[in-house]
Write a protein that holds these residues in place. Structure first.
Motif, PDB file in Angstrom:
ATOM      1  N   GLU A   1      -9.010  -1.227   0.643  1.00  0.00           N
ATOM      2  CA  GLU A   1      -8.767  -0.103  -0.431  1.00  0.00           C
ATOM      3  C   GLU A   1      -7.139  -0.469  -0.749  1.00  0.00           C
ATOM      4  O   GLU A   1      -6.216   0.455  -0.744  1.00  0.00           O
ATOM      5  CB  GLU A   1      -8.792   1.351  -0.037  1.00  0.00           C
ATOM      6  CG  GLU A   1     -10.219   1.825   0.004  1.00  0.00           C
ATOM      7  CD  GLU A   1     -10.457   3.119   0.112  1.00  0.00           C
ATOM      8  OE1 GLU A   1      -9.765   3.935   0.141  1.00  0.00           O
ATOM      9  OE2 GLU A   1     -11.413   3.292   0.561  1.00  0.00           O
TER      10      GLU A   1
ATOM     11  N   LEU B   1      -4.239  -3.410  -6.201  1.00  0.00           N
ATOM     12  CA  LEU B   1      -4.793  -4.591  -6.932  1.00  0.00           C
ATOM     13  C   LEU B   1      -3.676  -5.734  -6.786  1.00  0.00           C
ATOM     14  O   LEU B   1      -2.533  -5.879  -6.935  1.00  0.00           O
ATOM     15  CB  LEU B   1      -4.986  -4.149  -8.425  1.00  0.00           C
ATOM     16  CG  LEU B   1      -5.442  -5.221  -9.317  1.00  0.00           C
ATOM     17  CD1 LEU B   1      -6.814  -5.932  -9.068  1.00  0.00           C
ATOM     18  CD2 LEU B   1      -5.202  -4.795 -11.006  1.00  0.00           C
TER      19      LEU B   1
ATOM     20  N   ASN C   1      -8.670  -6.030  -3.961  1.00  0.00           N
ATOM     21  CA  ASN C   1      -8.342  -4.927  -3.222  1.00  0.00           C
ATOM     22  C   ASN C   1      -8.627  -4.742  -1.787  1.00  0.00           C
ATOM     23  O   ASN C   1      -8.625  -3.640  -1.272  1.00  0.00           O
ATOM     24  CB  ASN C   1      -9.092  -3.758  -3.854  1.00  0.00           C
ATOM     25  CG  ASN C   1      -8.822  -3.441  -5.445  1.00  0.00           C
ATOM     26  OD1 ASN C   1      -9.538  -3.856  -6.177  1.00  0.00           O
ATOM     27  ND2 ASN C   1      -7.843  -2.930  -5.609  1.00  0.00           N
TER      28      ASN C   1
ATOM     29  N   ARG D   1       0.733  -1.210   0.086  1.00  0.00           N
ATOM     30  CA  ARG D   1      -0.114   0.034  -0.063  1.00  0.00           C
ATOM     31  C   ARG D   1       0.910   1.108   0.086  1.00  0.00           C
ATOM     32  O   ARG D   1       0.675   2.254  -0.635  1.00  0.00           O
ATOM     33  CB  ARG D   1      -0.840   0.009   1.132  1.00  0.00           C
ATOM     34  CG  ARG D   1      -1.908   1.071   1.329  1.00  0.00           C
ATOM     35  CD  ARG D   1      -3.007   1.142   2.095  1.00  0.00           C
ATOM     36  NE  ARG D   1      -2.765   0.712   3.244  1.00  0.00           N
ATOM     37  CZ  ARG D   1      -3.935  -0.054   4.027  1.00  0.00           C
ATOM     38  NH1 ARG D   1      -5.182   0.256   3.743  1.00  0.00           N
ATOM     39  NH2 ARG D   1      -3.740  -0.500   5.345  1.00  0.00           N
TER      40      ARG D   1
ATOM     41  N   ASP E   1      -0.227   1.573  -6.372  1.00  0.00           N
ATOM     42  CA  ASP E   1      -0.739   0.487  -6.900  1.00  0.00           C
ATOM     43  C   ASP E   1      -0.031  -0.052  -8.088  1.00  0.00           C
ATOM     44  O   ASP E   1      -0.039   0.283  -9.271  1.00  0.00           O
ATOM     45  CB  ASP E   1      -2.313   1.238  -7.523  1.00  0.00           C
ATOM     46  CG  ASP E   1      -3.169  -0.183  -7.800  1.00  0.00           C
ATOM     47  OD1 ASP E   1      -2.866  -1.408  -7.915  1.00  0.00           O
ATOM     48  OD2 ASP E   1      -4.345   0.215  -8.093  1.00  0.00           O
TER      49      ASP E   1
END
Lengths: 313, 151
Positions: free
Chosen positions: A297, A300, A275, A30, A34
């Motif tokens: 969140e 991917l 996700n 994170r 992404d």
């Protein structure tokens, strides 16, 4: 004139030192943006010298690298000086054997595969096994995984129960990948016992469509009330009661059976979705929504990545 | 299933689990439990030689999930795993499991119930797959049902 900020073309993922469990791994992903879903054309993963990766994280990392390579991104794994023992372990477990050839490894890939040299020689480890949504797993794989778990704790009174749990869980998870993942990228299964044999960690990682992505439309199509549940609640329902894509209620109970086996060993269940990551901790011998911890969140990651950590202390 | 279909005159099938070392969740649900459920009320399908507690655990889980009772015999002792009877029918089931045949009139007598009530309990247990039943001539000249264990 409108100013446009240049997009960074390289995503740098710095793994932390010490034991890296799923949560730390996801935090590192994170922090770096992404990598797979963003516009990066290149991904660099830095591995410090004192980094120790749990097996479930190792096959998650393996899937991540292969997905980046399959998306034609340049991907590099950079091991720091002094990381020989981790590289030795990764070689022993078969990590480099399954890493797509276009993934660059620095300083170098091992010359020989430790997994090939020592396969089956460790009573607490089953090397990473490869299968896919289009190529079924080796017929003996699930038996081998269960037999290894059994050998690692053969003197214990619950050894037969552990063997049954490992067999049931892998049979279901591996079967699910073959039935639902719809991916030709390899999926992986692995088992390792830890802490003097007091913990068995087992994981299956695939790069397919994602468990909820295949389930939810099917539930909507058959008008099942579970179709409107949140991701976390739907996941808990799958493991608690069984949710079937089909009208036939004799199907779709496999994950619930896995959960019933797992709670006999106070197992924690970790699921990485596209996700999101969800950690389920059993309470009163069941998995419940109020004992689900979610990291949302997240960047991917294709597929479904499930690990069970069984306590046999 | 084809074996059951090929023997239409046979009311009871005893499935031996001897030599079975391991089954997965799908086999337990889709092969064993589904077979028992499909022929509920028509055929009695029970399991024998189920000594391994882990195999038994797997079948119990699969059967409990869809609330299907499965009869297992260990020597001369029967036990029901999987689906369980309602609290109100529990005693009636225990009564029937202890004898080769049971009639509603006898149950009514033993538990001090009305015959209609005893009859309803046995009928529910039959419909839910806990017991088998057949018709016989009653002492009064009519027809009464004989309820019996599966197996």
């Amino acid at each position: 004139m409108m100013a446009t900020a240049p997009q960074p073309s390289e995503c740098v993922i710095a793994l932390p030192g010490g034991w890296v469990k799923a949560r730390k791994f996801e935090d590192a992903l994170r922090r770096s943006g992404d990598a797979l879903g963003g516009p990066f054309t290149s991904v660099l993963i830095q591995v410090p010298a004192d980094c120790k990766l749990m097996v479930d994280v190792i096959i998650r990392l393996l899937s991540f690298c292969n997905q980046a390579a399959a998306m034609t991104k340049r991907i590099r794994l950079q091991f720091a000086e002094g990381s020989e023992s981790l590289r030795g372990y990764l070689s022993r477990i078969g990590f480099f054997d399954h890493l797509l050839p276009t993934v660059e490894v620095h300083p170098a890939r091992p010359l020989f595969s430790g997994a090939d040299l020592h396969r089956g020689g460790n009573s607490g480890l089953v090397e990473i096994a490869r299968f896919s949504g289009t190529k079924a797993a080796d017929h003996d794989l699930v038996d081998n995984l269960a037999a290894t778990a059994h050998r690692s704790c053969v003197a214990r009174t619950d050894a037969a129960a552990l063997k049954n749990a490992v067999f049931t869980i892998f049979a279901e998870l591996i079967g699910n990948v073959s039935e639902h993942s719809q991916s030709s990228l390899d999926a992986f299964a692995v088992l390792q016992t830890y802490a003097g044999g007091n913990q068995v960690r087992m994981a299956v990682s695939d790069s397919g469509t994602g468990i909820l992505q295949t389930l939810r439309p099917a539930l909507q199509a058959k008008g099942d009330a579970a179709a409107v549940l949140s991701d976390v609640h739907l996941l808990v329902e799958m493991f608690r009661k069984g949710v079937s894509r089909l009208d036939d209620d004799s199907r779709g109970n496999g994950l619930a059976a896995c959960a019933s086996h797992a709670v006999r060993f106070q197992a924690e269940l970790d699921v990485r979705l596209l996700n999101q990551r969800v950690l389920l901790i059993p309470s009163n011998n069941v998995f419940q929504p109020n004992m689900a911890y979610s990291q949302e969140e997240l960047p991917l990651l294709w597929g479904t990545h499930i690990s069970f950590s069984l306590k046999i202390a | 299933m084809s074996f059951v279909e090929a023997n239409p005159g046979q009311a009871v099938f005893r499935l031996s689990m001897e030599g079975v070392e391991q089954i997965d969740a799908s086999f337990a649900s889709e092969a064993i439990v589904e077979l028992v459920r499909r022929y509920r009320c028509n055929k009695g399908i029970c399991l024998v030689d189920l000594l391994d507690p882990e195999l038994r655990f797997n079948i119990d889980l699969a059967a409990a999930r869809v609330n299907v009772p499965v009869a297992i015999w260990n020597g001369n002792v029967i036990e029901m795993i999987g689906g369980q009877p309602s609290q109100g029918n529990r005693e009636a089931l225990e009564y029937a499991l202890k004898r080769p045949y049971a009639r509603a009139a006898e149950l009514a007598d033993t538990l001090s119930l009305s015959i209609a009530n005893a009859s309803t309990k046995f009928k529910q247990l039959w419909e839910q797959g806990f017991l088998m039943r057949s018709e016989s001539a009653a002492d009064s000249g009519g027809v009464e049902f004989l309820y019996r264990r599966i197996g």
